[in-house]
Design a protein around this motif. Structure first.
Motif: not given
Ligand code: C2E
Ligand code: MG
Ligand code: MG
Ligand code: MG
Length: 289
Positions: A206-207, A213-219
């Motif tokens: 979330i941070d 973009e990776c964190d967005a895709s994972i989320t």
């Protein structure tokens, strides 16, 4: 000479290890006193649904040490987990929450599902199921308003050991949530072998969810997967409006984090619940949960 160095080396490590062991022992002792002297309290952090109402809360333990002041659970829970103190602490936490749920029920407070963190050892020692049975005999509460948060590691070790307690707990209507989801080594196969209601996306994704973009895709992937498996999704550690908006736009069911509120003592939590039921959020909102 080498022998000399080797011996020094040995002595060095052994001194470090002794210090660590005695710090552990000292804290265990303090924790035992804390249980006896009522030094723990529970704080409640709201979980908001998509319309900005409090529909859930996580109960988080707080310890005010008489000399050392506030000590973080991140510091003392691991110590408690190494000894068997975690078992008594876990029982204390669940009893507090059951008492609170009964108080709210009897005063017609809006129904809020409260989750408690449960450590791996509490499951490997099979104490949770019996304790819940005891609590439900003692407190006449709506059992579906209680939820357990466990980590992927706890889930895996239970599956591997053929622990069936979760299935019974599920039949008692108690919820089951996977905490810090995405940080462990849980293979997806485990998710279908247990009756899991909720995935909590770890704060570390979330941070940077709005910048990486990776964190967005994972989320987004976690949310889609959870929904297709009929689970709900909570995002933890939501601090900014941008994160909050991203999560709502991507169908996250519940939001937990400083953006809405910190964990608080019961009285302040109750005030927040009552005021949030009147709150208007200027967000893309829709009914759910
Ligand atoms: P957790 O279960 O993942 O709990 C979430 C932690 O993130 C809490 O820390 C909470 O205060 C913090 N948090 C929530 N929103 C935000 C945010 O927006 N920003 C930041 N920076 N932090 C946020 P806390 O209360 O210090 O607890 C730490 C950990 O200690 C918990 O992580 C949990 O693993 C453990 N813990 C706490 N209470 C209990 C308990 O009663 N029993 C057990 N077994 N473990 C507990
Ligand atoms: Mg938790
Ligand atoms: Mg968590
Ligand atoms: Mg966490």
């Amino acid at each position: 000479q080498a022998k000399e160095a080797g011996r020094n080396c040995y002595m060095f490590y052994s001194k470090e290890m002794n210090e660590m062991a005695s710090a552990q022992l000292a804290m265990e002792n303090d924790l035992r006193n804390a249980l006896k002297n009522d030094e723990f309290t529970l704080y409640y952090q709201p979980k908001m649904n998509r319309t900005g109402k409090v529909t859930g809360a996580e109960a988080l333990i707080r310890w005010m040490h008489p000399q050392k002041g506030f000590i973080s659970p991140a510091e003392f829970i691991p110590v408690a987990e190494k000894s068997d103190l975690i078992i008594e602490i876990g029982q204390w936490v669940r009893e507090q929450v059951c008492q609170q749920l009964l108080i709210w029920k009897e005063s017609s407070f809006p129904p809020i599902k409260v989750s408690v963190n449960v450590a791996a050892k509490e499951f490997t020692k099979h104490v949770v199921l019996q304790h819940l049975i005891d609590m439900f005999l003692k407190y006449d509460i709506d059992q579906h308003l209680l939820e357990l948060e466990i980590t992927e590691g706890t889930l895996m070790s239970s599956v591997d050991n053929g622990n069936m307690d979760y299935k019974v707990i599920k039949n008692m209507n108690v919820g089951l949530s996977i905490d810090d989801f995405g940080t462990g080594y849980c293979s997806l196969g485990y998710l279908k072998s247990y009756p899991i209601d909720t995935l909590k996306i770890d704060k570390s994704f979330i941070d940077n969810v709005t910048t990486n973009e990776c964190d967005a895709s994972i989320t987004k992937t976690i949310i889609a997967m959870a929904h297709s498996l009929n689970m709900k999704v909570v995002a933890e550690g939501v601090e900014t409006r941008a994160q909050h908006n991203f999560l709502l736009e991507n169908n996250c069911d519940q939001i937990q984090g400083y953006f809405y509120n910190r964990p608080q003592e019961v009285k302040h939590f109750e005030e927040f619940v009552l005021s949030s039921s009147k709150l208007k959020v200027d967000m893309p909102v829709e009914e759910s949960v």
